[in-house]
Design an enzyme around this catalytic site. Structure first.
Site, PDB file in Angstrom:
ATOM      1  N   LEU A   7       0.885  -1.151   0.103  1.00 22.80           N
ATOM      2  CA  LEU A   7       0.047   0.013  -0.115  1.00 22.80           C
ATOM      3  C   LEU A   7       0.948   1.133  -0.091  1.00 22.80           C
ATOM      4  O   LEU A   7       1.679   1.517   0.867  1.00 22.80           O
ATOM      5  CB  LEU A   7      -0.823  -0.062   1.099  1.00 22.80           C
ATOM      6  CG  LEU A   7      -1.612  -1.327   1.411  1.00 22.80           C
ATOM      7  CD1 LEU A   7      -2.835  -1.280   2.592  1.00 22.80           C
ATOM      8  CD2 LEU A   7      -2.337  -1.664   0.264  1.00 22.80           C
ATOM      9  N   ARG A  14       1.531  14.583   6.928  1.00 26.72           N
ATOM     10  CA  ARG A  14       2.778  14.878   8.283  1.00 26.72           C
ATOM     11  C   ARG A  14       4.094  15.307   7.769  1.00 26.72           C
ATOM     12  O   ARG A  14       5.034  15.620   8.471  1.00 26.72           O
ATOM     13  CB  ARG A  14       2.430  13.735   9.337  1.00 26.72           C
ATOM     14  CG  ARG A  14       1.295  13.872  10.061  1.00 26.72           C
ATOM     15  CD  ARG A  14       1.005  12.842  11.041  1.00 26.72           C
ATOM     16  NE  ARG A  14       0.788  11.631  10.590  1.00 26.72           N
ATOM     17  CZ  ARG A  14       0.580  10.445  11.272  1.00 26.72           C
ATOM     18  NH1 ARG A  14       1.163  10.430  12.467  1.00 26.72           N
ATOM     19  NH2 ARG A  14       0.281   9.314  10.500  1.00 26.72           N
ATOM     20  N   LYS A  21       5.207  10.515  -0.068  1.00 28.61           N
ATOM     21  CA  LYS A  21       5.666  10.055   1.341  1.00 28.61           C
ATOM     22  C   LYS A  21       6.490   8.909   0.931  1.00 28.61           C
ATOM     23  O   LYS A  21       7.731   8.856   1.657  1.00 28.61           O
ATOM     24  CB  LYS A  21       4.614   9.706   2.388  1.00 28.61           C
ATOM     25  CG  LYS A  21       5.368   8.989   3.551  1.00 28.61           C
ATOM     26  CD  LYS A  21       4.276   9.011   4.794  1.00 28.61           C
ATOM     27  CE  LYS A  21       3.112   7.671   4.576  1.00 28.61           C
ATOM     28  NZ  LYS A  21       2.477   7.451   5.661  1.00 28.61           N
ATOM     29  N   ASN A 379      54.182  11.670 -17.618  1.00 33.61           N
ATOM     30  CA  ASN A 379      54.184  12.527 -16.588  1.00 33.61           C
ATOM     31  C   ASN A 379      53.583  13.786 -17.006  1.00 33.61           C
ATOM     32  O   ASN A 379      53.739  14.453 -18.092  1.00 33.61           O
ATOM     33  CB  ASN A 379      55.557  13.019 -16.210  1.00 33.61           C
ATOM     34  CG  ASN A 379      55.775  13.799 -14.979  1.00 33.61           C
ATOM     35  OD1 ASN A 379      55.812  13.210 -13.771  1.00 33.61           O
ATOM     36  ND2 ASN A 379      55.836  15.187 -15.222  1.00 33.61           N
TER      37      ASN A 379
END
Length: 463
Positions: A7, A14, A21, A379
């Site tokens: 789910l 909140r 969420k 180098n």
């Protein structure tokens, strides 16, 4: 058949966020993905995800997770509740299956617990089983009522519980295992005749009990697994738990962490034996680190592959590869698509982007290497810049094996420095440097005697 119904349709007000969420991240992964992963690892071969608010975003986040998406209608004209959400998956429930009800905001549930729940359900011959836990303070939770044989007879919500029932510390987690046949049947019998006007899956347990079904209760020891995430505070708490799990797993497999509490590692990272991780290290994404490496403090590695015995000090590596016995940093920056060979030195304040650097080459400090192919045993001196951009197009620079590029030189792409070619310090190279040649591309020095005095520019010590 083993099926999960997850789910993930809630709005999550909140959380105080525009993001759905279940998409808030824990250890850099959406929390719903952890639930899906646990279901897969528990061999649940059919997984149904119920989405609602932000459904399109959720669908995009799980597109590679092998789940079937079912959209729950949302709006004032539609009811709410866990029972209503499960109803949306009714057509996917097979009568001869076992169905587990899960939640997209409980990311700490483990596959081991789901496997044990299924085994308990099967071995006990239950028609439905509730996953329970025992809390010291169960305030707010539905209480588990058992008979003398230990079977669950009822789930009483806290607000409806008697004083004696409130003393019960065993609570309902909200996670269930059902025989598919009984779940499919009971969904038609749920109603929303309650103060909230919602359909609750909890009522399925009550109805099945009234019909004489056998209801089990499987109690887990680690109650943190059922913790839901409903706020940013709980998100941070879940993050801390997940980080501890990840770090403990890596330590058990042979990694060494000086201070696990200050080490941030994502769940998909792999680290070999005897690799030492110092405090402040962040390792993200699909990163793989070999054995006997040292990852120094405040280093960040993202989606990269690191070989064995590599030493990385206070550096950033993103979407790149580093082969065995190489030293990186301090303060080096490997940008995407950098491939560093064996026994290479990429030193302090060296930046590499979209380039390959061959075995035993060195760029020890203060250089930029972009869109380049650097051979073996090369180098790169201090202050060298691979000038790769003409304002419209990025161009490639090739530096062949055993070449030497002197300090403070510019290699203006597209350009080639052939094998054993030398570039004198301070040169700006715009043409090919032949094999074995020394290229000098700078103005001849000319000294003007007496110029400072003539211009009255003498510097005197201030008193």
């Amino acid at each position: 058949m083993l099926t999960s119904i997850i789910l993930a349709a809630g709005e999550g007000t909140r959380m105080k966020s525009k993001l759905p969420k279940v998409l808030h991240k824990i250890c850099n992964k959406p929390m719903v993905n952890y639930v899906i992963e646990a279901a897969h690892k528990a061999n649940l071969n059919k997984n149904i995800l119920i989405v609602g608010h932000g459904g399109d975003k959720v669908r995009e986040a799980v597109k590679n997770e092998n789940v079937e998406i079912v959209k729950q209608p949302i709006g004032e004209e539609f009811p709410y509740g866990t029972g209503y959400a499960v109803m949306q998956a009714k057509d996917h429930i097979k009568e001869n299956s076992y169905v587990i009800i899960l939640y997209g905001d409980t990311p700490l549930i483990t596959s081991e617990t789901l496997t044990k729940l299924i085994e308990f359900h099967k071995s006990g011959g239950y028609n439905a089983t509730v996953l329970t836990a025992e809390f010291e303070d169960p305030t707010g939770y539905g209480r588990i009522i058992r008979d003398e044989n230990g079977n669950v007879t009822e789930i009483v919500e806290h607000k409806d519980a008697t004083d004696k029932q409130k003393e019960i510390r065993e609570i309902n987690s909200g996670i269930y295992c059902f025989d598919g046949k009984y779940l499919k049947s009971v969904l038609d019998k749920l109603d929303n005749n309650n103060a909230q006007g919602e359909y609750y899956i909890t009522d399925a347990i009550k109805i099945l009990n009234e019909e004489g079904c056998k209801i089990g209760g499987y109690k887990i020891e680690d109650k943190v697994e059922i913790a839901g995430v409903n706020s940013k505070v709980q998100l941070a708490e879940a993050e801390a738990v997940m980080r501890r799990r990840i770090n403990e797993k890596l330590l058990m497999n042979g990694a060494i962490m000086i201070d696990p509490s200050s080490t941030y590692i994502d769940s998909d990272v792999k680290i070999g034996k005897d690799t030492v991780i110092y405090p402040g290290v962040i390792i993200e994404g699909n990163t793989e680190i070999g054995e006997e490496c040292v990852i120094g403090h405040n280093s960040r590695i993202v989606d990269s592959k690191i070989g064995d015995r590599v030493n990385i000090q206070s550096s950033t590596i993103i979407e790149s590869e580093v082969d065995n016995d190489t030293n990186i940093g301090p303060y080096a920056y490997l940008r995407p698509n950098s491939k560093i060979g064996k026994s290479v030195k990429i030193g302090d304040f060296v930046e590499v982007k979209n380039s390959t650097i061959g075995d035993k080459s060195k760029a020890s400090h203060l250089a930029y290497i972009g869109d380049a192919e650097v051979g073996k045993n090369v180098n790169i001196g201090c202050g060298v810049v691979f000038v790769n951009y003409d304002g419209k197009v990025k161009h490639k620079t090739i530096v062949e094996d055993n070449a030497f590029v002197g300090s403070n030189s510019n290699l203006v792409a597209p350009v080639i420095v052939r094998e054993n070619g030398y570039v004198a310090a301070g040169s700006t190279i715009t043409e090919e440097v032949k094999s074995g040649a020394l290229s000098i591309a700078r103005a001849r020095q000319f000294n003007k005697e007496g110029w400072v005095e003539k211009k009255n520019l003498q510097r005197e010590e201030k008193k």
